[in-house]
Every structure is written in C-alpha cells, then in structure tokens.
Scaffold this active site. Structure first.
Site, mmCIF file in Angstrom:
data_model
loop_
_atom_site.group_PDB
_atom_site.id
_atom_site.type_symbol
_atom_site.label_atom_id
_atom_site.label_comp_id
_atom_site.label_asym_id
_atom_site.label_seq_id
_atom_site.Cartn_x
_atom_site.Cartn_y
_atom_site.Cartn_z
ATOM 1 N N ASP A 87 0.846 -1.195 0.000
ATOM 2 C CA ASP A 87 0.000 0.000 0.000
ATOM 3 C C ASP A 87 0.884 1.248 0.000
ATOM 4 O O ASP A 87 1.725 1.412 0.894
ATOM 5 C CB ASP A 87 -0.854 -0.039 1.278
ATOM 6 N N GLU A 186 -14.158 1.146 -0.379
ATOM 7 C CA GLU A 186 -14.290 1.121 1.072
ATOM 8 C C GLU A 186 -15.492 1.966 1.481
ATOM 9 O O GLU A 186 -15.579 3.163 1.148
ATOM 10 C CB GLU A 186 -13.004 1.683 1.715
HETATM 11 O O1 KIV Z 1 -4.378 0.515 4.773
HETATM 12 C C1 KIV Z 1 -5.268 -0.316 4.622
HETATM 13 O O2 KIV Z 1 -5.364 -1.330 5.306
HETATM 14 C C2 KIV Z 1 -6.229 -0.050 3.582
HETATM 15 C C3 KIV Z 1 -7.547 -0.698 3.766
HETATM 16 C C4 KIV Z 1 -8.364 0.099 4.723
HETATM 17 C C5 KIV Z 1 -8.221 -0.861 2.475
HETATM 18 O O3 KIV Z 1 -5.989 0.709 2.700
#
Ligand code: KIV
Length: 293
Positions: A87, A186
């Site tokens: 991410d 989300e």
């Molecule tokens: O950081 C995370 O875990 C996310 C989720 C909320 C989708 O982006």
C-alpha cells in the site's frame, strides 16, 4: 506451509470470470502472514493501516515508505504464494508521476510484492497510469480513502447522495481506463457497489460495501479483536484473539509472581559431573557481582 500454486493476476481474473469470490485480508508481519498463507487467502494487502494497528498512530499519515517496505518484506517471507500488494503511503505518490513510479518500483524491487495500491479517483489517475505503464500492477482505492480522511470529514460512508455516488462510479471507470488491475471500494452503499461491479471488467473488491463485488476484504486486527481503539461496523469478529492473549498474559504474571513459572520443562539442565567441575574451577574465586538470583 501449503502446496498451493502462486496466485497470479490470471488466477484472479479467472476467479472473476468464473464467478468465484476472491478473498483478501490485510496483514502486517511474518507470524500473521504464516497463518494467512495456511488459510490460502488470495490477496494479502500490507495496508498503511499498519500505522494504526502496528505502530499505534491515530491515523495513517505518519507512515513512511521505509515502514511499508520493512513490513511488506516480512509478510512476503510468511506468505510466498499469495498475491501480495504493498500500500503506497501518504505522499509516496501524490507529489508527481515520477515520485509515484519510483516508490512503486521500490516496493517491487525491495519486497517481492506483486502489486501496489494507491488511494484516489480522477485526480490520481495519471499517477496510477504512470505506475501501470511502468509494468507494475496497481489497485485503485475509492470511497472512504483514509489518507484523505480530513478532507472527507471523518471515517464515514461515501456516496450516499446520488451526485457523490455518480462521481465514484465515474472515478471507477477512469481508474479502470488508466490501467488499474482491480479497484477496492471502502464504505460505499451496497447498491452503488452493485452498479460499479456490473459495469467493471476488472475485479472489484468490497470493504464494508456489501456483497455485490468480485471479492471481499477485511482488516486482520478487526477480525480478531486486536485493535483496541474501535471496532468498525463493517468488521465481523471471527475470534477474540485479543482476549485470549490478555488472559494468557495475566496468567503469566500470576504464575511468575506466585512461583509456578518456570517448571523443569521450561529450562535447561547440566550434568552433575559438569556442574561439579565448574564449581571446582571456580573454587576460591571471588564472584564478580554480588547480585544473587
Ligand atoms: O491501509 C489499509 O489497510 C487499507 C484498507 C483500509 C483498504 O488501505
């Protein structure tokens, strides 16, 4: 471990085509990843939510690329066969297309992940396209996007009014066009999610956005009672690991304090002859420390 074959992009696309739901979870360290691997979950997201769940920040904004790289490496070691997504943290892609490609490239080169994820709609489409054009699979993230929580007015459902819902539907098409391999939604209403899924040609994943998607995501800590600050409505608790661990810790404190721990099975002995030789060798020598145990 598991003898499952590596999950690839074609695996996910086939599931979508066959109508087989895709499973996705967040994960942040080696021990969790080992469990997730055994459960044969398809997609593992090392979310920047680790800022809250693992590092104790109030939100995700303080999380750095170095934090993300370290945790993603650990998860890859524990889960070699999942489709692993790193991410992109706050300000690792927002400043420019070039920054976005450089940091997405770091994820791929330094962690062994399979893809990256970034937040935002049309305003981030050029970042997403630049990463996809560099040959890196990238997931979009729409609806509630925690890195913009301040601008969104808090952790709340997005797209309840038709105009905002229309913008989300349009953003989904823009991200797909820009090259997203999948989009996560989300906290948008279930019927808005349904419309998007019907129109999409890439896997659509729902987090708190209802059943009409090609897959579902939950946050690990929410599933197992491990996040102390709050429990979101959308989370289902599958077991209270937090309670089990707390009870164990209390028992440990009680046993150490009461002298029941450790027992012989918890320590290592030495032969009588060896201990006698040791005492003999030490005979007459002064102890270096006066601390008694
Ligand atoms: O950081 C995370 O875990 C996310 C989720 C909320 C989708 O982006």
């Amino acid at each position: 471990m598991t003898d499952r074959k590596k999950i690839t992009l074609p695996t996910l696309q086939k599931k979508m085509a066959d109508g087989v739901p895709i499973t996705m979870i967040t994960c942040y360290d080696y021990a969790m990843a080992h469990l997730v691997e055994q459960a044969e979950i398809d997609i593992v997201l090392v979310g920047d939510s680790l800022g809250m769940t693992m590092l104790g920040y109030e939100g995700t904004l303080p999380v750095t690329m170095d934090d993300m790289i370290r945790h993603t490496q650990a998860v890859r070691r524990g889960s070699p066969t999942s489709w692993l997504i790193g991410d992109m943290p706050y300000m690792s892609y927002q400043p420019s297309d070039e920054t976005a490609v450089r940091n997405a490239g770091r994820f791929m080169a330094e962690t062994g992940c399979d893809a990256v994820k970034l937040e935002g709609g049309r305003q981030m489409a050029s970042r997403l396209k630049a990463i996809a054009d560099a040959g890196i699979p990238v997931m979009g993230h729409l609806g509630l996007t925690p890195q913009s929580v301040s601008a969104l007015g808090g952790f709340r459902v997005q797209g309840k009014g038709w105009e905002q819902a229309l913008r989300i539907v349009e953003d989904a098409a823009i991200l797909e066009q820009a090259g997203a391999f999948s989009i996560l939604f989300e906290m948008i209403p279930d019927r808005v999610q349904h419309i998007i899924t019907q129109r999409a040609r890439i896997p659509i994943i729902s987090l708190g956005s209802g059943p009409h998607a090609h897959g579902q995501l939950l946050i690990f800590h929410d599933m197992f009672g491990l996040y102390p600050r709050f429990k979101p409505k959308m989370a289902k608790v599958y077991g209270n690991a937090g309670e089990i661990i707390l009870n164990g810790l209390k028992q440990y404190v009680a046993e150490v304090t009461g002298g029941q721990f450790p027992q012989p099975e918890n320590w290592f002995g030495i032969g009588d002859d060896q201990i006698e030789e040791l005492k003999h060798a030490l005979n007459g020598r002064q102890p270096e420390s006066t601390t008694e145990h």
